[in-house]
Motif scaffolding. Structure first.
Motif, PDB file in Angstrom:
ATOM      1  N   PHE A 186       0.833  -1.209   0.000  1.00  0.00           N
ATOM      2  CA  PHE A 186       0.000   0.000   0.000  1.00  0.00           C
ATOM      3  C   PHE A 186       0.868   1.258   0.000  1.00  0.00           C
ATOM      4  O   PHE A 186       0.613   2.209  -0.736  1.00  0.00           O
ATOM      5  N   GLY A 187       1.896   1.277   0.847  1.00  0.00           N
ATOM      6  CA  GLY A 187       2.748   2.455   0.948  1.00  0.00           C
ATOM      7  C   GLY A 187       3.482   2.774  -0.330  1.00  0.00           C
ATOM      8  O   GLY A 187       3.714   3.940  -0.656  1.00  0.00           O
ATOM      9  N   GLU A 188       3.869   1.742  -1.088  1.00  0.00           N
ATOM     10  CA  GLU A 188       4.565   1.950  -2.365  1.00  0.00           C
ATOM     11  C   GLU A 188       3.593   2.388  -3.458  1.00  0.00           C
ATOM     12  O   GLU A 188       3.943   3.207  -4.313  1.00  0.00           O
ATOM     13  N   MET A 189       2.369   1.849  -3.436  1.00  0.00           N
ATOM     14  CA  MET A 189       1.379   2.215  -4.452  1.00  0.00           C
ATOM     15  C   MET A 189       0.828   3.618  -4.227  1.00  0.00           C
ATOM     16  O   MET A 189       0.534   4.344  -5.172  1.00  0.00           O
ATOM     17  N   ILE A 191       0.447   8.460   1.694  1.00  0.00           N
ATOM     18  CA  ILE A 191      -0.865   8.176   2.262  1.00  0.00           C
ATOM     19  C   ILE A 191      -0.704   7.224   3.440  1.00  0.00           C
ATOM     20  O   ILE A 191      -0.071   6.180   3.316  1.00  0.00           O
ATOM     21  N   GLN A 192      -1.265   7.593   4.576  1.00  0.00           N
ATOM     22  CA  GLN A 192      -1.201   6.758   5.778  1.00  0.00           C
ATOM     23  C   GLN A 192      -2.581   6.147   6.036  1.00  0.00           C
ATOM     24  O   GLN A 192      -3.536   6.866   6.342  1.00  0.00           O
ATOM     25  N   PRO A 193      -2.709   4.819   5.921  1.00  0.00           N
ATOM     26  CA  PRO A 193      -4.025   4.200   6.099  1.00  0.00           C
ATOM     27  C   PRO A 193      -4.361   3.929   7.559  1.00  0.00           C
ATOM     28  O   PRO A 193      -3.488   3.609   8.369  1.00  0.00           O
ATOM     29  N   GLY A 249      -3.198  13.525   3.888  1.00  0.00           N
ATOM     30  CA  GLY A 249      -2.577  12.243   3.562  1.00  0.00           C
ATOM     31  C   GLY A 249      -3.096  11.097   4.414  1.00  0.00           C
ATOM     32  O   GLY A 249      -2.460  10.045   4.490  1.00  0.00           O
ATOM     33  N   ASN A 250      -4.259  11.278   5.044  1.00  0.00           N
ATOM     34  CA  ASN A 250      -4.856  10.218   5.855  1.00  0.00           C
ATOM     35  C   ASN A 250      -5.946   9.506   5.060  1.00  0.00           C
ATOM     36  O   ASN A 250      -6.796  10.150   4.444  1.00  0.00           O
TER      37      ASN A 250
END
Length: 376
Positions: free
Chosen positions: A142-145, A149-151, A192-193
Motif C-alpha cells: 500500500f505504501g509503495e502504491m 498516504i497513511q491508512p 494524507g490520511n
C-alpha cells in the motif's frame, strides 16, 4: 557395543527419513501466521481481561492496578489517531499471512497526499481479511502504491476497552469507528490520511457466504456526511468558492483541499468461510440481530478448515485468493451542515462508482459476467 549399534541405527533411520521441503516449510509458516492472527482477534482481549481479573485476587494485584491506571490515563488515545508502531506494519509474519490466501492489492487511480480520504471497504465477510491485510499490514505494498498516504482501519469501539487487545489494535493503526475518531483523522491530523471503513459492518456479515455478493449500503450514509463535514479548504480563492466570500482580484488561484470518498472491493472475501445462514424472520436470525444491536457485532455460525488438514473443519479460513481493488475517488466538498438531499446525492455518486469498479473487475477476479452486486 549394543547401545552404540542402537544409536547408529537410529541415526541412519533419521537421516533416511524424508526432510520437509521448502514448500512444506512455507506452507506451515503461512498456516501459523494465519493461526496467530485468528487467535489474536478472537481470544487476546478476552483472555487478557480474565487474566487481569484473576491477578486481582493474587499477590500480583499491583499489575492489574497499574494497568487499570494506564487505561484510564490513555483512554482517549484511540480516538486521537492511536499509537501505531511502524515496525509492526513491516513484521515479516505478515508476508506469510499474505501468501497463505494470497492477498493482492490493485490500484486504479492515484491518491494525492494533499487530501484526506474515506475508503469504503466492501464486503465485510466474516473477519475482514482483505481490509486488514491491505490497510493494516504493509505486505501488499500500500505504501509503495500510494506514497504519502497513511491508512487507518476502523473497527468497533468496544474492542478498545479490552486490555492488551487495545494496544495490539492501535499498534497496527486501527481506530474506533466513531465520529470523534474519524473526525480527528480527517480534520486534525493533517493531510494524507486514508480512513478505511467497512461500511456493511456486522449486519453484512450475517449474509456472508460463497458466491453471494450482497452489500448493506443503501441506508449507510454516515460516512458520506462525515466526508462532507470534514473536507479541507485552504486559500482565499477556495474560500470564495465555498463560503461565498469575494476574493481579492490580485490573489492567484489557490488549491482546494477536500475529503474524497474512495470505493474498494475485495473479490474473494466471502469465500474464506462457510456460514450457516438463517432465513429472515426465523428465531435464530432474530437472536443474531438483537445481539448485534446490543453488542455491536453479530454471532455468526461459521466454520473453515482445520489446523492439520484442509478436509477437516475448524476456525481457520480457507486458502482462497483475495484481490482488493481500490477505485476512483469521488470528490466531496466541505459543507459544515449538509442537507439530507446533499448527502443522498453524494451517496448515490459513491454507489455508482462502486458499481462501476465491481462490473469492470468482476470477470478478472473469479466472478462471471452475469454476477451482480446486490445492494440492500
Amino acid at each position: 557395543s549394543g547401545s552404540r549399534a542402537s544409536i547408529q541405527t537410529a541415526l541412519r533411520t533419521l537421516l533416511a527419513a524424508p526432510w520437509p521441503s521448502q514448500r512444506d516449510i512455507r506452507s506451515w509458516l503461512q498456516l501459523l501466521s494465519v493461526l496467530q492472527w485468528v487467535l489474536s482477534f478472537l481470544l487476546l482481549g478476552t483472555v487478557s481481561l480474565l487474566l487481569l481479573i484473576y491477578l486481582v485476587f493474587t499477590s500480583f494485584w499491583p499489575i492489574s492496578a497499574l494497568y487499570l491506571a494506564w487505561i484510564l490515563f490513555d483512554w482517549d488515545t484511540p480516538e486521537k489517531g492511536g499509537r501505531r508502531l511502524p515496525c509492526l506494519r513491516q513484521w515479516p509474519v505478515w508476508r506469510h499471512f499474505r501468501d497463505y490466501f494470497p492477498v493482492k492489492l490493485v490500484k486504479t487511480h492515484d491518491l494525492s497526499p494533499s487530501h484526506n480520504y474515506i475508503i469504503g471497504s466492501h464486503p465485510h465477510g466474516i473477519l475482514c481479511v482483505g481490509a486488514f491485510c491491505n490497510f493494516v499490514t504493509g505486505s501488499t505494498g500500500f505504501g509503495e502504491m500510494f506514497p504519502g498516504i497513511q491508512p487507518f482501519l476502523t473497527t468497533l469501539a468496544g474492542n478498545f476497552r479490552l486490555p492488551v487487545f487495545r494496544e495490539y489494535l492501535m499498534s497496527g493503526g486501527l481506530c474506533p469507528v466513531t465520529r470523534r475518531a474519524i473526525g480527528y483523522l480527517l480534520s486534525k491530523n493533517g493531510t494524507g490520511n486514508a480512513v478505511a471503513i467497512v461500511i456493511g459492518g456486522a449486519a453484512e456479515s450475517l449474509s456472508c457466504r460463497p458466491g453471494v455478493t450482497t452489500l448493506i449500503l443503501k441506508n449507510r450514509k454516515g460516512f458520506v456526511r462525515m466526508a462532507l463535514q470534514h473536507g479541507w479548504v485552504t486559500g482565499t480563492a477556495a474560500a470564495a468558492g465555498v463560503w461565498g466570500v469575494p476574493a481579492p482580484h490580485h490573489c492567484p488561484p489557490c488549491p482546494l483541499h477536500r475529503a474524497y470518498l474512495v470505493p474498494s472491493f475485495s473479490f474473494g472475501e466471502n469465500d474464506l468461510f462457510r456460514q450457516v445462514v438463517f432465513e429472515e424472520g426465523s428465531w435464530m436470525r432474530s437472536i443474531q440481530q438483537r445481539f448485534q444491536k446490543m453488542m455491536g457485532f453479530a454471532p455468526c455460525v461459521f466454520y473453515g478448515r482445520g489446523l492439520t488438514s484442509v478436509r477437516s473443519r475448524g476456525f481457520l479460513p480457507y486458502a482462497r485468493p483475495i484481490t482488493t481493488v481500490v477505485g476512483e475517488p469521488v470528490t466531496v466538498p466541505k459543507i459544515e451542515d449538509p442537507s439530507c438531499e446533499t448527502v443522498d446525492m453524494y451517496h448515490e455518486m459513491y454507489v455508482r462508482s462502486l458499481l462501476k469498479l465491481f462490473n469492470e473487475n468482476k470477470t478478472k477476479y473469479g466472478l462471471s459476467e452475469t454476477d451482480e452486486l446486490h445492494i440492500l
